[in-house]
Design an enzyme around this catalytic site. Structure first.
Site, PDB file in Angstrom:
ATOM      1  CB  SER A 289      -0.940  -0.042   1.200  1.00 24.15           C
ATOM      2  OG  SER A 289      -1.964   0.905   1.068  1.00 24.15           O
TER       3      SER A 289
ATOM      4  CE  LYS B 112     -17.438  20.875   7.376  1.00 24.93           C
ATOM      5  NZ  LYS B 112     -16.176  21.069   6.643  1.00 24.93           N
TER       6      LYS B 112
END
Length: 289
Positions: free
Chosen positions: A119, A171
């Site tokens: 990764s 949000k």
């Protein structure tokens, strides 16, 4: 006689102090030998630099600094990055990747995977001249993830309710006090997919692979070292000695001199790595995984 005493005072005073405080002096000396920081580049005048990348990647400042210093130091003819990391956050992984890219433009860089190179830590390594993996290492996991928990049922049981004031439809994306809505999941997918496209494209560019075939070498596949070599993610299998010898060959140095890591710094790294594992477990974010 008094004159002689004054002349030899700078010598006799330290000797007298050591005799009177022998145990304390020995203890201080041992601590100094074990932990006193040293400027290895000046003392040993090394021409090859070994840099370690160990543990989850959350802050790349120190590693990038070391790579950049070795890059700009004309005495250093080659850099060995030793990696044992499961990955980490996106931005610091990219910071290291670009530091390696800058370095390899000026001098040879070899990456040695001594444990896990996956990764984010694989992303950090892609622009090295050579990637050599220990035969027992795990390689790949080229993918991106964001995960969280829905703790709404637990909150109901213990009588906790969340209150939110927000501006902007998205949000509250990713909060754990409720299940995510479809539009929130789509918003997160947009970010995750774009990051994955960037990751896999950079791997393809750096390693000379075809992006159209990324499902073979990317797609979060986990490989053994031999499997990773077959799909083009690494160049060779070997141990650290092999990686060092390869860097010596690429750099052309006749008498290789390696830097020696400060013991106190090594201890601090181990403690930092242990703390980072805890943070990585309990405070997830968008990570290369």
């Amino acid at each position: 006689m008094e004159f002689l005493k004054k002349v030899f005072l700078p010598i006799t005073m330290p000797i007298k102090f050591i005799q009177e405080h022998f145990k304390a002096s020995v203890f201080v000396l041992i601590l100094f030998l074990l932990f006193a920081p040293t400027n290895n580049n000046q003392v040993f005048n090394n021409n090859l630099q070994k840099i370690n990348l160990v543990g989850p990647i959350f802050d790349a400042t120190e590693v990038v600094e070391k790579i950049d210093q070795a890059t700009e130091n004309n005495t250093i003819k080659g850099i060995l990055l030793c990696v044992d990391s499961p990955g980490g956050a996106v931005s610091p992984s990219i910071e290291i990747a670009y530091a390696i890219k800058r370095a390899s433009a000026k001098k040879p860089v070899v990456v040695y995977a001594k444990g896990t190179i996956a990764s984010g830590s694989y992303y950090a390594s892609i622009w090295a001249d050579k990637i050599i993996s220990n035969p027992g290492s795990m390689v790949g996991s080229i993918g991106v993830i964001m995960q969280g928990a829905d703790v709404s049922e637990l909150m109901d049981k213990i009588g906790i309710k969340s209150q939110v004031v927000k501006a902007g439809k998205y949000k509250q994306v990713g909060t754990s006090d409720r299940a995510w809505t479809d539009y929130e999941i789509n918003e997160l997918n947009k970010v995750i997919q774009d990051t994955y496209d960037m990751f896999s494209q950079d791997v393809a560019d750096a390693r000379g692979l075809k992006i159209a075939k990324r499902d073979i070498y990317a797609n979060a596949h986990i490989f053994t070292a031999s499997q990773a070599k077959e799909v083009g993610l690494i160049d060779a299998l070997g141990v650290e000695t092999d990686a060092k010898n390869e860097l010596v060959r690429l750099s052309g140095v006749k008498e290789p001199l390696w830097n020696k890591e400060d013991k106190f710094e090594k201890l601090m790294k181990k403690l930092s790595a242990s703390a980072a594992v805890t943070l990585y477990t309990y405070f997830p974010e968008i990570t290369l995984k």
